[in-house]
Design an enzyme around this catalytic site. Structure first.
Site: not given
Ligand code: PGA
Length: 255
Positions: A10, A12, A96, A98, A168, A174, A214
């Protein structure tokens, strides 16, 4: 039942079109004709066409990071499933964290997108995951159950087997904080059990459940060796060919 491991990058909001093509090219060359692991890269929309050309004829597949649920219309700034298909995308990341937290995507919206992706022969990579506050409150499994059930509403058993779920934990994305193998396997096992209840054993045994948050070459082998962890959705470590390829190797070594 052996499920083919899947490693998805991904990217991003990273890489210009030129940089994305260069990265895709490095990945293609290094992977050659390996078949043990399914490999997907998900660049930004602006790089889909270039990356699509760079991976043509290779083992690498193309995914998008988001899409709208309608096929076309007055939706300024949006991209539809048929548009992705026309660029030879085969996968799409949906829901996702985000998108959920920064762009207000609800379970209902994610569900509409999942149904639209399936209608257009795109394979959804549906993300679910709890926040740190939810984990600390002991509601992790409840959150995962709600997100998973709502994302799959109205999906037929035949199509459900082709869906990929990515667990996730939001607190691990991250941040460098990875879930322990026990924490990850607990949730993956729970999702598998939930899929069995919803769709039956035959389907749940075929669905790939990826871990994301991560994941790095150093922690991947142990995570990928867990019985219900079928691959990884990789952010940071997918932006560089070397670390991404090491993750593919780690997945191949546990096949
Ligand atoms: P990360 O991101 O690997 O950088 O934690 C994973 C993701 O958000 O898909």
């Amino acid at each position: 039942m052996t499920r083919k491991k899947l490693i998805a990058g991904n990217w991003k909001m990273n890489k210009t079109a030129t940089d994305a093509v260069a990265l895709a090219h490095d990945i293609v060359v290094a992977l050659g004709s390996q078949q043990e692991v399914e490999v997907v890269v998900c660049p930004p929309f602006t790089s889909l066409e270039g990356v699509g050309k760079a991976i043509e004829g290779s083992v690498v597949k193309l995914g998008a990071q988001n899409m709208h649920f309608e096929a076309s219309g007055a939706f300024t700034g949006e991209i539809s499933a048929p548009m992705l298909r026309a660029l030879f995308a085969t996968h799409v990341i949906l829901g996702h964290s985000e998108r959920r937290t920064l762009f207000g995507e609800s379970d209902e919206l994610v569900n509409k997108k999942v149904l639209a992706a399936l209608r257009n022969q795109l394979r959804p990579i549906v993300c679910v995951g709890e926040s740190l506050a939810e984990r600390e409150a002991g509601s992790t499994l409840k959150v995962i159950q709600t997100q998973t059930e709502r994302a799959l509403e109205g999906v037929s058993k035949e199509l459900a087997a082709g869906i990929v779920i990515a667990y996730e934990p939001v607190w691990a994305i991250g941040t460098g904080k990875v879930a322990t193998t026990e924490q990850a396997q607990e949730v993956h096992g729970f999702i598998r059990g939930l899929l069995t209840k919803l769709m039956g054993e035959g389907v749940s045994q075929r669905v790939r459940i990826l871990y994301g948050g991560s994941m790095k070459p150093a922690n991947a082998p142990e995570l990928l060796a867990q019985k219900d962890i079928d691959g990884g959705l990789i952010g940071g470590a997918s932006l560089e060919a070397r670390s991404f390829l090491e993750l593919v190797k780690a997945a191949a070594s546990v096949c």
